[in-house]
Scaffold this active site. Sequence first.
Site, short mmCIF file in Angstrom:
data_model
loop_
_atom_site.label_atom_id
_atom_site.label_comp_id
_atom_site.label_asym_id
_atom_site.label_seq_id
_atom_site.Cartn_x
_atom_site.Cartn_y
_atom_site.Cartn_z
CE LYS A 185 -4.11 -1.95 0.31
NZ LYS A 185 -5.20 -1.73 -0.67
CG ASP A 211 -3.89 -0.92 -3.88
OD1 ASP A 211 -4.29 0.02 -4.58
OD2 ASP A 211 -4.63 -1.66 -3.21
CD GLU A 237 -4.82 -2.89 -6.64
OE1 GLU A 237 -5.99 -3.12 -6.30
OE2 GLU A 237 -3.84 -3.47 -6.14
CG ASP A 262 -9.15 -1.69 -6.68
OD1 ASP A 262 -10.31 -2.12 -6.72
OD2 ASP A 262 -8.49 -1.70 -5.63
CE LYS A 286 -10.19 -5.01 -4.05
NZ LYS A 286 -9.77 -3.77 -3.34
#
Length: 399
Positions: A185, A211, A237, A262, A286
């Site tokens: 992250k 991400d 991402e 995403d 997702k």
Amino acid sequence: MDINEKFKIDGARIVEVDIPYAIPFQISGGVSYSRKSLIIELWSDGIVGYGESAPFEAPFYSSETISSAKAMLEEWIFPRVIGKEIQSIEDINLIINDSIRGNNFAKAGVETAYWDLVARKNNISLKTLIYNKLKELGTTEEYLKNNSYIYSGASVGIPEDNSYDTLAKWIEEYVEEGYKRIKVKVKPGWDLKALETARKVIGDDFILWPDANASFNLKEHESILKEMDKYNCTFIEQPLHHDDILDHCKLSKMIKTPICLDESLKSERVAEQAIEIGGSNIWNIKVQRVGGIYEALKIYSLASKHNIEVWGGTMPESGIGGACILALATFSGFKYPACIEPSSRWYGKGKDIKEMVMGKDGKIHLDEEVGIGEINKDNYEKYGKIVYENIIKDGTNLC
């Protein structure tokens, strides 16, 4: 295979669960100490289907929250389905989407519960139901191929102490446990050095990607995003705005590292637009973010026809929600180790409502039980409380 998808919904229940994280999980938008989520039960003729609605408590990932999803379910979605005869999986998607914009997390709870209900009523696994629906959608033969397992990857949050030593320690431990890729992250101010730290631990060839959870701005952070090229990441991402695809397309022409969508990939319609303008050939699917399994399958099927590489992610949610993306991620179009991690990674061993277990080889195997399979009723009762219940008996709604 002849599968009956037509059932009357006799009742519904929301169970709010609160499972403590083993360690706090921080992304660019906020930090969480436990996983609060809404488990949705749909009842039909004594059979219960389980789904999950898993936004966060605060609107830092999406515009939805636990409280907003609860209100949407109680005030708008449940009145449309309780006591009604649903004709098919397509039908329930039409019902929950008609004149209700957004609210994908709320919709996902009911939609996934209906998939589980259909599978249980037909005495088949969720994966079998997904396979048949993918065939109906015209998914290519290559993307219909599947395994009995997925490779898991670790999603490494930002340490609360903002220490790169802590980050390095976590990454070392995850690699030793068998994870097959590391996702770090990042956010402005926690970016290049975080990637440098990861590369020092895992070497140059291990699968790595950052991400950003939509935390960078193209004008302000162009130089930082360009510098990420030197860390040989598989992709970046969602670096830019959560609703953007155009600037991501522009960025893809400015850097060497591929872009993965995403947050902004919320529907098949957005996926079609992303293909048209170019710039992203890697998608994160997702189930929660897109509003359910059926929309996820439409996106996957579209990807199969345009050679788009995909991978699957969780929020993370409990193993009830995780079971949905686990079943889908066993299909061959999922090219990268997924953000589907063992329950022990998030909550500690034996504390999930439905346990997912990873071996030392980095594999999480899918046991093809009926529906999503058995849940841990003891943990369900321990961490959950009923916050809504409506069952129809003799034609009367009992709330």
